[in-house]
Scaffold this motif. Structure first.
Motif, PDB file in Angstrom:
ATOM      1  N   GLU A  71      77.474 -28.346  58.633  1.00 53.64           N
ATOM      2  CA  GLU A  71      78.711 -27.850  58.912  1.00 53.64           C
ATOM      3  C   GLU A  71      79.870 -28.587  58.589  1.00 53.64           C
ATOM      4  OE1 GLU A  71      80.710 -24.181  61.580  1.00 53.64           O
ATOM      5  OE2 GLU A  71      78.291 -24.725  62.034  1.00 53.64           O
ATOM      6  N   LEU A  72      79.856 -29.653  59.179  1.00 51.76           N
ATOM      7  CA  LEU A  72      80.780 -30.777  59.293  1.00 51.76           C
ATOM      8  C   LEU A  72      81.139 -31.243  57.854  1.00 51.76           C
ATOM      9  CD1 LEU A  72      79.886 -32.999  62.386  1.00 51.76           C
ATOM     10  CD2 LEU A  72      82.378 -33.018  61.172  1.00 51.76           C
ATOM     11  N   TYR A  73      80.108 -31.354  56.865  1.00 52.39           N
ATOM     12  CA  TYR A  73      80.209 -31.583  55.583  1.00 52.39           C
ATOM     13  C   TYR A  73      80.860 -30.641  54.895  1.00 52.39           C
ATOM     14  CZ  TYR A  73      77.150 -35.763  55.392  1.00 52.39           C
ATOM     15  OH  TYR A  73      76.682 -37.114  55.384  1.00 52.39           O
ATOM     16  N   PHE A  74      80.464 -29.257  55.382  1.00 54.85           N
ATOM     17  CA  PHE A  74      80.972 -28.117  54.768  1.00 54.85           C
ATOM     18  C   PHE A  74      82.513 -28.055  55.063  1.00 54.85           C
ATOM     19  CE2 PHE A  74      81.653 -23.238  54.838  1.00 54.85           C
ATOM     20  CZ  PHE A  74      81.289 -23.164  53.584  1.00 54.85           C
ATOM     21  N   TRP A  92      84.205 -20.810  43.149  1.00 49.62           N
ATOM     22  CA  TRP A  92      82.748 -20.782  43.383  1.00 49.62           C
ATOM     23  C   TRP A  92      82.649 -20.015  44.772  1.00 49.62           C
ATOM     24  CZ3 TRP A  92      79.771 -25.882  41.587  1.00 49.62           C
ATOM     25  CH2 TRP A  92      79.747 -25.838  40.430  1.00 49.62           C
ATOM     26  N   ASP A  93      81.350 -19.705  45.028  1.00 52.76           N
ATOM     27  CA  ASP A  93      80.503 -19.040  46.316  1.00 52.76           C
ATOM     28  C   ASP A  93      80.481 -20.050  47.207  1.00 52.76           C
ATOM     29  OD1 ASP A  93      80.757 -16.540  45.314  1.00 52.76           O
ATOM     30  OD2 ASP A  93      78.648 -16.689  44.268  1.00 52.76           O
ATOM     31  N   TRP A  94      80.791 -19.984  48.413  1.00 47.16           N
ATOM     32  CA  TRP A  94      80.627 -21.103  49.679  1.00 47.16           C
ATOM     33  C   TRP A  94      79.792 -20.180  50.487  1.00 47.16           C
ATOM     34  CZ3 TRP A  94      83.875 -25.782  50.366  1.00 47.16           C
ATOM     35  CH2 TRP A  94      84.528 -25.916  49.052  1.00 47.16           C
ATOM     36  N   VAL A  95      78.617 -20.880  50.766  1.00 46.48           N
ATOM     37  CA  VAL A  95      77.844 -20.005  51.593  1.00 46.48           C
ATOM     38  C   VAL A  95      77.137 -21.200  52.747  1.00 46.48           C
ATOM     39  CG1 VAL A  95      75.346 -18.961  51.917  1.00 46.48           C
ATOM     40  CG2 VAL A  95      76.913 -18.552  49.967  1.00 46.48           C
ATOM     41  N   HIS A  97      74.810 -22.310  55.667  1.00 47.59           N
ATOM     42  CA  HIS A  97      73.445 -21.898  56.156  1.00 47.59           C
ATOM     43  C   HIS A  97      72.792 -20.829  55.289  1.00 47.59           C
ATOM     44  CE1 HIS A  97      75.224 -24.012  60.148  1.00 47.59           C
ATOM     45  NE2 HIS A  97      74.830 -24.992  58.962  1.00 47.59           N
ATOM     46  N   THR A  98      72.071 -21.138  54.470  1.00 51.23           N
ATOM     47  CA  THR A  98      71.213 -20.476  53.856  1.00 51.23           C
ATOM     48  C   THR A  98      69.875 -20.996  53.665  1.00 51.23           C
ATOM     49  OG1 THR A  98      71.013 -18.766  51.850  1.00 51.23           O
ATOM     50  CG2 THR A  98      71.867 -21.015  51.216  1.00 51.23           C
ATOM     51  N   SER A  99      68.698 -20.343  53.278  1.00 54.69           N
ATOM     52  CA  SER A  99      67.535 -20.857  52.885  1.00 54.69           C
ATOM     53  C   SER A  99      67.394 -21.457  51.588  1.00 54.69           C
ATOM     54  CB  SER A  99      66.489 -19.801  53.499  1.00 54.69           C
ATOM     55  OG  SER A  99      66.544 -19.743  54.544  1.00 54.69           O
ATOM     56  N   ASP A 100      66.741 -22.569  51.249  1.00 52.66           N
ATOM     57  CA  ASP A 100      66.487 -22.720  49.899  1.00 52.66           C
ATOM     58  C   ASP A 100      64.861 -22.434  49.705  1.00 52.66           C
ATOM     59  OD1 ASP A 100      64.480 -24.512  51.289  1.00 52.66           O
ATOM     60  OD2 ASP A 100      65.488 -26.492  50.594  1.00 52.66           O
ATOM     61  N   THR A 107      73.360 -25.403  52.928  1.00 56.51           N
ATOM     62  CA  THR A 107      74.457 -24.970  52.781  1.00 56.51           C
ATOM     63  C   THR A 107      74.885 -25.315  51.175  1.00 56.51           C
ATOM     64  OG1 THR A 107      74.998 -25.096  55.041  1.00 56.51           O
ATOM     65  CG2 THR A 107      76.894 -25.259  53.299  1.00 56.51           C
ATOM     66  N   ARG A 108      75.300 -24.158  50.817  1.00 56.87           N
ATOM     67  CA  ARG A 108      75.656 -24.404  49.107  1.00 56.87           C
ATOM     68  C   ARG A 108      77.067 -24.066  48.756  1.00 56.87           C
ATOM     69  NH1 ARG A 108      71.963 -20.972  45.892  1.00 56.87           N
ATOM     70  NH2 ARG A 108      72.374 -22.469  44.216  1.00 56.87           N
TER      71      ARG A 108
END
Length: 151
Positions: A71-74, A92-95, A97-100, A107-108
């Protein structure tokens, strides 16, 4: 439908083809670069390209094991949102905490296209045309933003 081995071979062939296509393209700093395994130089920040039988995506992945650090990087990347979107010439989409694919929390920041298949060679020009300008733009963006993440 392809066997696992055939699918693996097609994926490998695509990424080899893409790598050869990108080989002459230098980084924003004028250096040779491995576009397929792009090294951001900052731990837990990766540029990812992915393609399967339905879609393709490209983006920035924050994969630190600690969701709070993700979250800090985000939040820090949000400070560069305008620069990123201006460099990419698209939003682009900012998400957060999702799952890979492995079930890890990531985070993507990404974009994707639908209705393309890495297993169909006739789709490869579309895939290359999708990945190439976005990876070049990500590299250009990163040459400006990276110093903020190196500390």
């Amino acid at each position: 439908m392809y066997s696992k081995e055939q699918a693996s071979q097609l994926r490998q062939e695509f990424w080899t083809t893409f790598g050869q296509y990108m080989r002459p393209v230098l980084s924003a700093e004028g250096l040779r670069i491995n576009w397929i395994n792009y090294k951001t130089g900052v731990r837990n920040i990766a540029f990812k390209m992915d393609a399967d039988n339905k879609r393709a995506s490209v983006g920035i992945e924050l994969n630190h094991a600690d969701p709070e650090l993700q979250e800090l990087y985000f939040e820090e990347l949000k400070n560069f949102r305008t620069l990123l979107h201006n460099t990419l010439e698209e939003e682009w989409d900012w998400v957060l905490h999702t799952s890979d694919d492995s079930g890890r929390t990531v985070t993507r920041i990404f974009t994707e296209i639908q209705s393309v298949s890495i297993y169909q060679k006739e789709d490869w020009p579309k895939l290359i045309s999708f990945f190439k300008p976005r990876m070049i733009a990500l590299d250009d963006f990163w040459s400006n933003a990276k110093p903020a993440f190196e500390a």
